[in-house]
Design a protein around this motif. Structure first.
Motif, PDB file in Angstrom:
ATOM      1  N   ALA A   1      -7.007 -10.853  25.404  1.00 50.62           N
ATOM      2  CA  ALA A   1      -7.380  -9.594  26.055  1.00 50.62           C
ATOM      3  C   ALA A   1      -8.700  -9.153  25.446  1.00 50.62           C
ATOM      4  O   ALA A   1      -8.844  -9.099  24.221  1.00 50.62           O
ATOM      5  N   LEU A   2      -9.666  -8.884  26.299  1.00 49.80           N
ATOM      6  CA  LEU A   2     -11.019  -8.542  25.852  1.00 49.80           C
ATOM      7  C   LEU A   2     -11.449  -7.214  26.461  1.00 49.80           C
ATOM      8  O   LEU A   2     -11.250  -6.998  27.655  1.00 49.80           O
TER       9      LEU A   2
ATOM     10  N   GLN B   1     -14.502  -6.336  27.021  1.00 52.24           N
ATOM     11  CA  GLN B   1     -15.490  -6.710  28.036  1.00 52.24           C
ATOM     12  C   GLN B   1     -15.792  -8.194  27.922  1.00 52.24           C
ATOM     13  O   GLN B   1     -15.455  -8.822  26.919  1.00 52.24           O
TER      14      GLN B   1
ATOM     15  N   THR C   1      -7.587 -11.530  30.120  1.00 51.30           N
ATOM     16  CA  THR C   1      -7.486 -10.270  30.833  1.00 51.30           C
ATOM     17  C   THR C   1      -8.333  -9.223  30.120  1.00 51.30           C
ATOM     18  O   THR C   1      -8.750  -9.412  28.982  1.00 51.30           O
ATOM     19  N   ARG C   2      -8.617  -8.132  30.818  1.00 51.18           N
ATOM     20  CA  ARG C   2      -9.310  -7.037  30.171  1.00 51.18           C
ATOM     21  C   ARG C   2      -8.295  -6.172  29.438  1.00 51.18           C
ATOM     22  O   ARG C   2      -7.206  -5.900  29.951  1.00 51.18           O
ATOM     23  N   GLY C   3      -8.644  -5.734  28.222  1.00 53.85           N
ATOM     24  CA  GLY C   3      -7.756  -4.872  27.457  1.00 53.85           C
ATOM     25  C   GLY C   3      -8.255  -4.773  26.036  1.00 53.85           C
ATOM     26  O   GLY C   3      -9.228  -5.439  25.671  1.00 53.85           O
ATOM     27  N   PRO C   4      -7.593  -3.948  25.212  1.00 50.05           N
ATOM     28  CA  PRO C   4      -7.965  -3.883  23.802  1.00 50.05           C
ATOM     29  C   PRO C   4      -7.872  -5.283  23.186  1.00 50.05           C
ATOM     30  O   PRO C   4      -6.920  -6.012  23.457  1.00 50.05           O
TER      31      PRO C   4
ATOM     32  N   ASN D   1      -7.141  -8.579  21.753  1.00 56.10           N
ATOM     33  CA  ASN D   1      -5.873  -9.136  21.315  1.00 56.10           C
ATOM     34  C   ASN D   1      -5.913 -10.639  21.565  1.00 56.10           C
ATOM     35  O   ASN D   1      -6.306 -11.080  22.643  1.00 56.10           O
TER      36      ASN D   1
END
Lengths: 323, 323
Positions: A90-91, A93, A123-126, A128
């Protein structure tokens, strides 16, 4: 901005290495693995979270190394041979520089251990990073936590405490000179999974119980003691301190070797009859091994100094929900 | 507050189901799997992030179901039989109610498909759920994306678009009555992985290419076309719309069946000679199957209506980094 599929393609799809164990890799609904007939599959998963397992702004190349290293360390602790891994990311950007560095560090270590990326998710997200790693091992050879026996020696690979010392430096809990900062930092950011030693211990059935020390020796050894229903005495002064930690005082040495964290060394137990063979395995795998205590029938963990005098140290393992 | 280890123990450690395929489960450095001799192992991983894949405050029981369902759907799309899974979980706090609900939904679905939790990781961090699932399949039987051939029929399992309609309702893009809200919501929150159908299609070699529709039919079908180097014509009016979506107008029906997302139905191709056998497999697995188009040698995806008249619809698949 790059699309998700472009990202995956650019940084994580490589020419097939053509390993016999991997039938189908990145890009389908599932990857397909064909383990060597008769071997069991060892599986482990680790999730790394920003500000918890690594600092925000951490060097992506080192982070790529570390994320896979901690998973390979679990295979090493089981005695399994690395085969392949999946990566879920999870990124916040799609940052091309970050992805380039991360994938470079990741693949450099993967190639060193012949461990192929076979699938993943982005996926986009904090931030991880979740890796699941696969290895194979002969049935009945796995180094489990519940196999320690009364009378076993307790061994440690490599050295302990330098990763924790590096953290102390970053937190201004300790002052480190440039050499210590570099030595300790390397242990924190780019740990070496003890795969070769673990394989020898399992293949030749030299060790009984084993695990990798990720949350501090005391906390992790306690898992072996509980699973095996035994106790132990540890010679605290026999614990091999990291190069940088060796230059610190006794109190800090004891604290960080016993209850550091992020060591990724093996703690294993073995019959005394195996001492010479274990020393040989250490040399063959270029991994120092040190005898640090003894498994005993009486429950509980007893800490003693070099003279056998009991020490009353109160130290706990790293627990993500209690810090 | 519960410690990390207490949490894992309480909610995710169960009495061993004693499946032959699982030698060692939760609680050691690795889990050990013993796949059936001669079978290949199918592996897939999916990461679900709050506010991206599910709403903050989502019902934890449904969330537990969905996280595993989307992974089982990947096995279904490959034609593999579920064996086991690992769970990595980042949680902002150790909330017993949340964990109780989540694990209940997760295990209810896992038990339904005989899929055992064999390992995991828990850490503090922004809510993130990463599951890696393992299945097994006969060598050469996997339903890959690159196997579609000119002249194949294109089939869809179940119905499309209701999950997307539910999202439209939550976003106030569409007004749904109570019945539609419930029907569409169930498709969004508790999708049914098409495992039984996938197994029949693979075991009996009925289908050639397959995938599961998670990002919208057009986007996902395009992956088959690209991997197989073919084109296709889709009969847009033949697409099976969900129960709730059937009550909406043609424009919305077309949009959400073609480019919805979160459908978790199978899209597969098969030789026309297999039509009767595929209808049988649909009945045997209690899964509706609908023929919706044809694979063609000419590249590109052509959309036509029930009368074969070309439609100029511009719709794209769901891309996590472009929304």
């Amino acid at each position: 901005m790059l699309s998700e599929f472009d990202l995956i393609k650019r940084y994580f799809t490589r020419e097939r290495a053509g390993r016999a164990s991997t039938v189908l890799g990145v890009g389908d609904d599932c990857a397909l693995l064909a383990p060597t007939p008769g071997m069991q599959l060892a599986v482990s998963t680790d999730m790394l979270v920003e500000d918890r397992h690594f600092f925000a702004g951490a060097d992506p190349r080192k982070l790529g190394h570390k994320c896979l290293a901690v998973n390979l360390s679990d295979l090493a602790a089981m005695g399994a041979r690395p085969l392949a891994f999946t990566l879920a990311l999870a990124l916040p950007q799609a940052d091309a520089d970050w992805l380039a560095g991360f994938s470079e560090g990741l693949f450099a270590l993967a190639d060193e251990y012949g461990c192929e990326l076979i699938g993943g998710d982005t996926t986009r997200g904090p931030l991880n990073i979740c890796i699941t790693v696969f290895g194979e091992i002969e049935p009945g050879h796995a180094l489990r936590r519940d196999a320690a026996r009364d009378g076993d020696d307790i061994w440690i690979s490599g050295t302990l405490g330098d990763a924790r010392l590096a953290l102390a430096g970053y937190r201004n809990e300790a002052w480190l000179d440039a050499a210590s900062h570099e030595q300790a930092g390397a242990r924190m950011h780019t740990p070496t999974p003890r795969v070769a030693l673990g394989r020898l211990l399992a293949e030749q059935k030299l060790a009984r119980a084993a695990l990798d020390i990720s949350d501090g020796l005391i906390g992790d050894l306690s898992h072996i003691l509980a699973a095996s229903r035994v106790g132990a005495t540890l010679d605290v002064d026999a614990l091999p301190a990291g190069l940088a930690l060796q230059r610190e005082d006794q109190a800090l040495r004891r604290r960080f070797t016993l209850a550091g964290g992020d060591d990724y060394e093996l703690c294993f137990t073995a019959a005394p009859a195996q001492r010479a063979a274990i020393e040989d395995a250490g040399r063959a795998s270029a991994t120092p091994v040190t005898r640090v205590g003894r498994i005993e029938a009486a429950p509980g963990l007893r800490l003693v100094d070099a003279h056998g005098v009991p020490l009353a140290l109160s130290l706990r393992g790293w627990d993500h929900f209690q810090q």
